[in-house]
Write a protein that holds these residues in place. Structure first.
Motif, short mmCIF file in Angstrom:
data_model
loop_
_atom_site.label_atom_id
_atom_site.label_comp_id
_atom_site.label_asym_id
_atom_site.label_seq_id
_atom_site.Cartn_x
_atom_site.Cartn_y
_atom_site.Cartn_z
N MET A 13 -19.93 43.48 19.79
CA MET A 13 -19.77 42.09 19.41
C MET A 13 -20.81 41.26 20.15
N THR A 14 -21.14 40.15 19.58
CA THR A 14 -22.12 39.28 20.21
C THR A 14 -21.42 38.20 21.02
N ASP A 15 -22.16 37.64 21.96
CA ASP A 15 -21.60 36.60 22.82
C ASP A 15 -21.66 35.22 22.20
N ASP A 16 -22.35 35.08 21.06
CA ASP A 16 -22.52 33.77 20.45
C ASP A 16 -21.50 33.47 19.35
N LEU A 17 -20.36 34.14 19.38
CA LEU A 17 -19.30 33.87 18.40
C LEU A 17 -18.64 32.53 18.70
N ASP A 18 -18.27 31.85 17.64
CA ASP A 18 -17.55 30.58 17.79
C ASP A 18 -16.12 30.90 18.21
N PRO A 19 -15.65 30.41 19.36
CA PRO A 19 -14.31 30.75 19.83
C PRO A 19 -13.19 30.06 19.05
N ALA A 20 -13.48 29.01 18.31
CA ALA A 20 -12.43 28.27 17.60
C ALA A 20 -11.66 29.13 16.60
N PRO A 21 -12.33 29.88 15.72
CA PRO A 21 -11.56 30.71 14.77
C PRO A 21 -10.73 31.78 15.48
N VAL A 22 -11.25 32.32 16.55
CA VAL A 22 -10.52 33.34 17.30
C VAL A 22 -9.26 32.73 17.90
N LYS A 23 -9.37 31.53 18.45
CA LYS A 23 -8.21 30.85 19.01
C LYS A 23 -7.17 30.55 17.93
N ARG A 24 -7.63 30.14 16.74
CA ARG A 24 -6.68 29.87 15.64
C ARG A 24 -5.95 31.14 15.24
N LEU A 25 -6.69 32.25 15.19
CA LEU A 25 -6.07 33.53 14.84
C LEU A 25 -5.07 33.95 15.90
N GLU A 26 -5.45 33.85 17.17
CA GLU A 26 -4.52 34.22 18.25
C GLU A 26 -3.27 33.36 18.21
N ARG A 27 -3.43 32.08 17.98
CA ARG A 27 -2.28 31.17 17.92
C ARG A 27 -1.37 31.54 16.75
N ALA A 28 -1.97 31.85 15.60
CA ALA A 28 -1.18 32.22 14.42
C ALA A 28 -0.41 33.51 14.67
N VAL A 29 -1.02 34.47 15.33
CA VAL A 29 -0.34 35.74 15.62
C VAL A 29 0.80 35.51 16.62
N ARG A 30 0.56 34.67 17.63
CA ARG A 30 1.61 34.39 18.62
C ARG A 30 2.83 33.72 18.00
N LYS A 31 2.64 32.98 16.91
CA LYS A 31 3.75 32.26 16.29
C LYS A 31 4.56 33.12 15.32
N LEU A 32 4.14 34.35 15.09
CA LEU A 32 4.92 35.24 14.23
C LEU A 32 6.23 35.59 14.93
N PRO A 33 7.27 35.87 14.15
CA PRO A 33 8.51 36.39 14.76
C PRO A 33 8.21 37.67 15.55
N ARG A 34 8.96 37.91 16.61
CA ARG A 34 8.68 39.01 17.53
C ARG A 34 8.46 40.36 16.84
N LEU A 35 9.41 40.79 16.01
CA LEU A 35 9.29 42.09 15.37
C LEU A 35 8.08 42.14 14.44
N GLN A 36 7.87 41.08 13.70
CA GLN A 36 6.73 41.02 12.79
C GLN A 36 5.42 41.10 13.57
N ARG A 37 5.35 40.38 14.69
CA ARG A 37 4.15 40.40 15.54
C ARG A 37 3.91 41.80 16.09
N GLU A 38 4.97 42.45 16.58
CA GLU A 38 4.82 43.79 17.13
C GLU A 38 4.35 44.78 16.07
N ILE A 39 4.89 44.68 14.87
CA ILE A 39 4.48 45.57 13.78
C ILE A 39 3.03 45.30 13.41
N PHE A 40 2.67 44.04 13.27
CA PHE A 40 1.30 43.67 12.90
C PHE A 40 0.30 44.18 13.95
N LEU A 41 0.60 43.95 15.23
CA LEU A 41 -0.32 44.37 16.29
C LEU A 41 -0.39 45.89 16.41
N ALA A 42 0.73 46.57 16.19
CA ALA A 42 0.72 48.03 16.23
C ALA A 42 -0.19 48.59 15.13
#
Length: 78
Positions: A1-30
């Motif tokens: 990966m490159t160091d010049d990635l825009d962090p904003a989309p990554v933060k939005r994705l991380e926030r969206a994943v954190r807001k998933l229900p626990r079981l759904q998040r665990e399944i998705f991340l697995a």
């Protein structure tokens, strides 16, 4: 990966994943991060493979909605 990635989309994705229900998040991340098969996840969680597939689909829809919602303006909501 490159160091010049825009962090904003990554933060939005991380926030969206954190807001998933626990079981759904665990399944998705697995499935996405641990690269477990749906069968392995089903055995680990005690769900059927069909239920795992549904939870992955629901997680993807939820993540997409949260990411798109943050980019929309208030006058575009319906």
């Amino acid at each position: 990966m490159t160091d010049d990635l825009d962090p904003a989309p990554v933060k939005r994705l991380e926030r969206a994943v954190r807001k998933l229900p626990r079981l759904q998040r665990e399944i998705f991340l697995a499935a996405r991060l641990d690269e477990m098969s749906y069968v392995e996840i089903a055995e680990r969680t005690g769900l059927s493979v069909g239920q795992v597939e549904r939870e992955i689909a629901r997680a993807l829809v939820s993540i997409a909605r949260r990411i798109n919602r943050q980019q929309r303006r208030w006058w575009r909501f319906r």
